[in-house]
Motif scaffolding. Structure first.
Motif, mmCIF file in Angstrom:
data_model
loop_
_atom_site.group_PDB
_atom_site.id
_atom_site.type_symbol
_atom_site.label_atom_id
_atom_site.label_comp_id
_atom_site.label_asym_id
_atom_site.label_seq_id
_atom_site.Cartn_x
_atom_site.Cartn_y
_atom_site.Cartn_z
ATOM 1 N N ARG A 30 0.870 -1.186 0.000
ATOM 2 C CA ARG A 30 0.000 0.000 0.000
ATOM 3 C C ARG A 30 0.904 1.232 0.000
ATOM 4 N N THR A 31 1.159 1.739 -1.172
ATOM 5 C CA THR A 31 2.087 2.861 -1.313
ATOM 6 C C THR A 31 1.400 4.116 -1.839
ATOM 7 N N ALA A 32 0.079 4.138 -1.745
ATOM 8 C CA ALA A 32 -0.650 5.315 -2.224
ATOM 9 C C ALA A 32 -0.198 6.549 -1.444
ATOM 10 N N ALA A 33 -0.052 7.624 -2.146
ATOM 11 C CA ALA A 33 0.347 8.877 -1.526
ATOM 12 C C ALA A 33 -0.376 10.025 -2.215
ATOM 13 N N ALA A 34 -0.571 11.086 -1.471
ATOM 14 C CA ALA A 34 -1.199 12.268 -2.062
ATOM 15 C C ALA A 34 -0.299 12.783 -3.180
ATOM 16 N N TYR A 35 -0.903 13.155 -4.272
ATOM 17 C CA TYR A 35 -0.159 13.620 -5.434
ATOM 18 C C TYR A 35 -0.515 15.085 -5.680
ATOM 19 N N PRO A 36 0.479 15.956 -5.740
ATOM 20 C CA PRO A 36 0.188 17.378 -5.963
ATOM 21 C C PRO A 36 -0.293 17.618 -7.394
ATOM 22 N N SER A 37 -1.578 17.577 -7.597
ATOM 23 C CA SER A 37 -2.150 17.633 -8.946
ATOM 24 C C SER A 37 -2.034 19.008 -9.601
#
Length: 81
Positions: A30-37
């Motif tokens: 589980r490596t999901a991370a917030a991505y600066p879109s």
């Protein structure tokens, strides 16, 4: 499992308990991370280059390429194109 089916290839044997298998294959991945879109990927990459240019960015076989070197190679390719 091997006693019950002695001709089963080892790769097909369940050697881990279900909970441990789930932990190794699911929890640790589980490596999901917030991505600066609001930024493009090339901007994020260049920010990483500025922050740690000597850090290893890519490893392929015995070759290690730093962020700074990878950025330089990408820029050379971009100028060539």
């Amino acid at each position: 499992a091997l006693e019950r089916a002695p001709h089963t290839p080892v790769r097909e044997l369940d050697i881990l308990p279900g909970a441990e298998r789930a932990y190794l294959l699911e929890e640790l991945n589980r490596t999901a991370a917030a991505y600066p879109s609001e930024q493009c990927i090339h901007e994020l990459f260049e920010a990483q280059v500025a922050k740690a240019p000597e850090a290893v960015a890519v490893v392929c076989a015995e070759e290690r390429v730093s962020y700074g070197e990878l950025n330089a190679r990408a820029n050379r390719l971009a100028h060539y194109l």
